[in-house]
Design a protein around this motif. Structure first.
Motif, PDB file in Angstrom:
ATOM      1  N   GLY A 278       0.792  -1.223   0.000  1.00 37.46           N
ATOM      2  CA  GLY A 278       0.000   0.000   0.000  1.00 37.46           C
ATOM      3  C   GLY A 278       0.824   1.272   0.000  1.00 37.46           C
ATOM      4  O   GLY A 278       0.274   2.358  -0.220  1.00 37.46           O
ATOM      5  N   ASP A 279       2.134   1.181   0.246  1.00 38.22           N
ATOM      6  CA  ASP A 279       2.978   2.371   0.164  1.00 38.22           C
ATOM      7  C   ASP A 279       3.130   2.791  -1.293  1.00 38.22           C
ATOM      8  O   ASP A 279       3.125   1.953  -2.199  1.00 38.22           O
ATOM      9  N   THR A 280       3.288   4.079  -1.511  1.00 38.17           N
ATOM     10  CA  THR A 280       3.545   4.602  -2.851  1.00 38.17           C
ATOM     11  C   THR A 280       4.974   5.113  -2.909  1.00 38.17           C
ATOM     12  O   THR A 280       5.407   5.867  -2.040  1.00 38.17           O
ATOM     13  N   MET A 281       5.697   4.669  -3.936  1.00 38.67           N
ATOM     14  CA  MET A 281       7.083   5.074  -4.122  1.00 38.67           C
ATOM     15  C   MET A 281       7.169   6.164  -5.173  1.00 38.67           C
ATOM     16  O   MET A 281       6.575   6.064  -6.243  1.00 38.67           O
ATOM     17  N   TYR A 282       7.927   7.205  -4.829  1.00 36.86           N
ATOM     18  CA  TYR A 282       8.273   8.270  -5.762  1.00 36.86           C
ATOM     19  C   TYR A 282       9.789   8.244  -5.901  1.00 36.86           C
ATOM     20  O   TYR A 282      10.504   7.949  -4.945  1.00 36.86           O
ATOM     21  N   ALA A 283      10.283   8.561  -7.094  1.00 39.59           N
ATOM     22  CA  ALA A 283      11.721   8.472  -7.334  1.00 39.59           C
ATOM     23  C   ALA A 283      12.255   9.778  -7.886  1.00 39.59           C
ATOM     24  O   ALA A 283      11.546  10.538  -8.552  1.00 39.59           O
ATOM     25  N   GLU A 284      13.527   9.989  -7.587  1.00 41.86           N
ATOM     26  CA  GLU A 284      14.248  11.110  -8.179  1.00 41.86           C
ATOM     27  C   GLU A 284      15.669  10.643  -8.440  1.00 41.86           C
ATOM     28  O   GLU A 284      16.163   9.720  -7.789  1.00 41.86           O
ATOM     29  N   THR A 285      16.309  11.279  -9.411  1.00 36.00           N
ATOM     30  CA  THR A 285      17.662  10.893  -9.785  1.00 36.00           C
ATOM     31  C   THR A 285      18.544  12.125  -9.889  1.00 36.00           C
ATOM     32  O   THR A 285      18.209  13.078 -10.601  1.00 36.00           O
ATOM     33  N   LEU A 286      19.660  12.083  -9.182  1.00 34.61           N
ATOM     34  CA  LEU A 286      20.686  13.119  -9.254  1.00 34.61           C
ATOM     35  C   LEU A 286      21.774  12.619 -10.209  1.00 34.61           C
ATOM     36  O   LEU A 286      22.223  11.473 -10.086  1.00 34.61           O
ATOM     37  N   ILE A 287      22.194  13.461 -11.135  1.00 31.02           N
ATOM     38  CA  ILE A 287      23.290  13.094 -12.034  1.00 31.02           C
ATOM     39  C   ILE A 287      24.589  13.464 -11.329  1.00 31.02           C
ATOM     40  O   ILE A 287      24.916  14.641 -11.163  1.00 31.02           O
ATOM     41  N   LEU A 288      25.309  12.437 -10.890  1.00 32.02           N
ATOM     42  CA  LEU A 288      26.550  12.654 -10.136  1.00 32.02           C
ATOM     43  C   LEU A 288      27.741  12.971 -11.033  1.00 32.02           C
ATOM     44  O   LEU A 288      28.589  13.784 -10.689  1.00 32.02           O
ATOM     45  N   ASP A 289      27.803  12.276 -12.185  1.00 30.88           N
ATOM     46  CA  ASP A 289      28.992  12.408 -13.022  1.00 30.88           C
ATOM     47  C   ASP A 289      28.664  11.927 -14.425  1.00 30.88           C
ATOM     48  O   ASP A 289      27.739  11.130 -14.626  1.00 30.88           O
ATOM     49  N   LYS A 290      29.429  12.412 -15.388  1.00 30.51           N
ATOM     50  CA  LYS A 290      29.360  11.903 -16.760  1.00 30.51           C
ATOM     51  C   LYS A 290      30.738  12.030 -17.383  1.00 30.51           C
ATOM     52  O   LYS A 290      31.483  12.958 -17.072  1.00 30.51           O
ATOM     53  N   ARG A 291      31.058  11.044 -18.210  1.00 35.96           N
ATOM     54  CA  ARG A 291      32.334  11.080 -18.924  1.00 35.96           C
ATOM     55  C   ARG A 291      32.192  10.272 -20.202  1.00 35.96           C
ATOM     56  O   ARG A 291      31.421   9.316 -20.267  1.00 35.96           O
TER      57      ARG A 291
END
Length: 164
Positions: free
Chosen positions: A110-123
Motif C-alpha cells: 500500500g505504500d507509494t514510491m516516488y523516485a528522483e535521480t541526481l546526475i553525479l557524473d558523466k564522462r
C-alpha cells in the motif's frame, strides 16, 4: 497545419549522453503504489522464500514491524524502473554496476514510491566511441517523503546519433 502536411512524429525516449547535466535532479512521476500482489509475485518469481515477504501470520509475530515487508530487490527494481522513461528509454547501452545501495526505511503493501535521480557524473567512454558513462544517484521516497531506498548506478549511454 494544412491537410496536405504530414504531422511531425515525436517518439518518447530517454536522454542522449550530451543531454545529461551533472548536478541536475530529475523527479520521476507518477509514483507507483506497491501492492501485495506485486510483492508476492516478484518474491516467488525470484525464488525468494523469505517468510518476511510471504507469510502474513508469521510476520505479524515479528518485531519491530509486525507485518510483511516488501522485498527490497523489488524496491530497488522499481526505483530504477521509475526513471527509465525519462532518462534511458532507448538510449541505454548497458548497466555497468550498482553501488551504495541502502534501504533506510521499510516498504509495506500500500505504500507509494516516488523516485528522483541526481546526475553525479558523466564522462565519455574511453573504449567505446559514441557512448558515455553516466553515474546516477537514485532516491526513492514513500508517500510521506521518507527515504526508503538509495542506489548509485553507472550506466553506458549512447551519444546523439548525429554527434558521433
Amino acid at each position: 497545419m494544412s491537410t496536405s502536411e504530414t504531422p511531425r512524429r515525436i517518439v518518447q525516449r530517454g536522454l542522449w549522453y550530451e543531454e545529461f547535466e551533472t548536478g541536475a535532479i530529475y523527479e520521476h512521476r507518477p509514483g507507483r503504489t506497491i501492492t501485495e500482489a506485486d510483492n508476492v509475485l516478484f518474491t516467488t518469481l525470484t525464488m525468494n522464500t523469505q517468510a518476511l515477504h510471504l507469510d502474513a501470520a508469521w510476520s505479524e509475530t515479528q518485531k519491530p514491524f509486525e507485518q510483511r515487508l516488501v522485498n527490497s530487490m523489488f524496491t530497488l527494481s522499481t526505483l530504477v524502473g521509475l526513471s527509465v522513461a525519462q532518462l534511458t528509454q532507448g538510449t541505454i547501452v548497458a548497466n555497468l554496476g550498482f553501488s551504495e545501495i541502502s534501504f533506510p526505511k521499510p516498504v509495506f503493501h500500500g505504500d507509494t514510491m516516488y523516485a528522483e535521480t541526481l546526475i553525479l557524473d558523466k564522462r565519455e567512454s574511453k573504449s567505446r566511441l559514441g557512448e558515455g558513462v553516466i553515474t546516477f544517484e537514485h532516491t526513492g521516497r514513500n508517500q510521506h517523503g521518507d527515504v526508503i531506498a538509495k542506489a548509485v548506478r553507472k550506466t553506458l549511454v549512447r551519444m546523439t546519433p548525429s554527434a558521433n
